[in-house]
Design an enzyme around this catalytic site. Sequence first.
Site: not given
Ligand code: SAM
Length: 212
Positions: A43, A117
């Site tokens: 994921e 995001d």
């Molecule tokens: N997947 C989880 C959920 O559905 O509850 C979390 C969603 S949250 C909006 C998005 C997560 O993706 C954040 O914790 C952010 O830090 C991580 N994230 C965004 N871009 C990323 C990247 N390029 N590499 C690693 N993590 C990333």
Amino acid sequence: MRLRNIPGAQEAIRESEFVIENAQEKKGNWSSVFGNTNPIRIEVGMGKGKFLMELAGKNPEVNYIGIERYSSVLLRALQKMEEEQRSNLKFLCIDAKELEDVFSPGEVDKIYLNFSDPWPKDRHAKRRLPSREFLARFDKILKKDGRIEFKTDNRGLFDFAVEELEPAGWKAEKITYDLHHDAEMAEGNIMTEYEEKFSALGNPICKYIIYR
Ligand code: SAM
């Protein structure tokens, strides 16, 4: 989701048995980390890890790796793992841009993107995980007949993601704009933290499954 400046987060991650440090050294050899040759599903943008904790508990014959770039967020997943351990789940604290350094071609069996995001400004489109730029990165590590599954309640991001498919060389196997009322696609659905939060507000959840 970014939880800023949690004291000791980086140290806790460095010391955790659940986090793989220097993951580049495992490239092409992830089976040695898990001690078996089971498929590896990841994921990307895992957040606090609820989805993967449940998935790993239900599917012990599959290995899972959660990718999260912020140590302060990953710390929450580690706390859950301390309470309820999963031998088939590991975490990486890296940016998804680095995935090719960590996995060899075809090493990953499936990729999950959940509530990525949205990066609403046009000039930030390349940062969106379902963008063509990231699809090209995923293409390099995903096995030939592998699938990407993406869920979000953000209709703008989802429409963007669907438009990216053709230019990026991917095809939709299944699409729904209301996952929780789509009997076929909702079967066995595991809710993420964001999914619980936004579906409770009445937002429909969009999902695609894609291949190339
Ligand atoms: N997947 C989880 C959920 O559905 O509850 C979390 C969603 S949250 C909006 C998005 C997560 O993706 C954040 O914790 C952010 O830090 C991580 N994230 C965004 N871009 C990323 C990247 N390029 N590499 C690693 N993590 C990333």
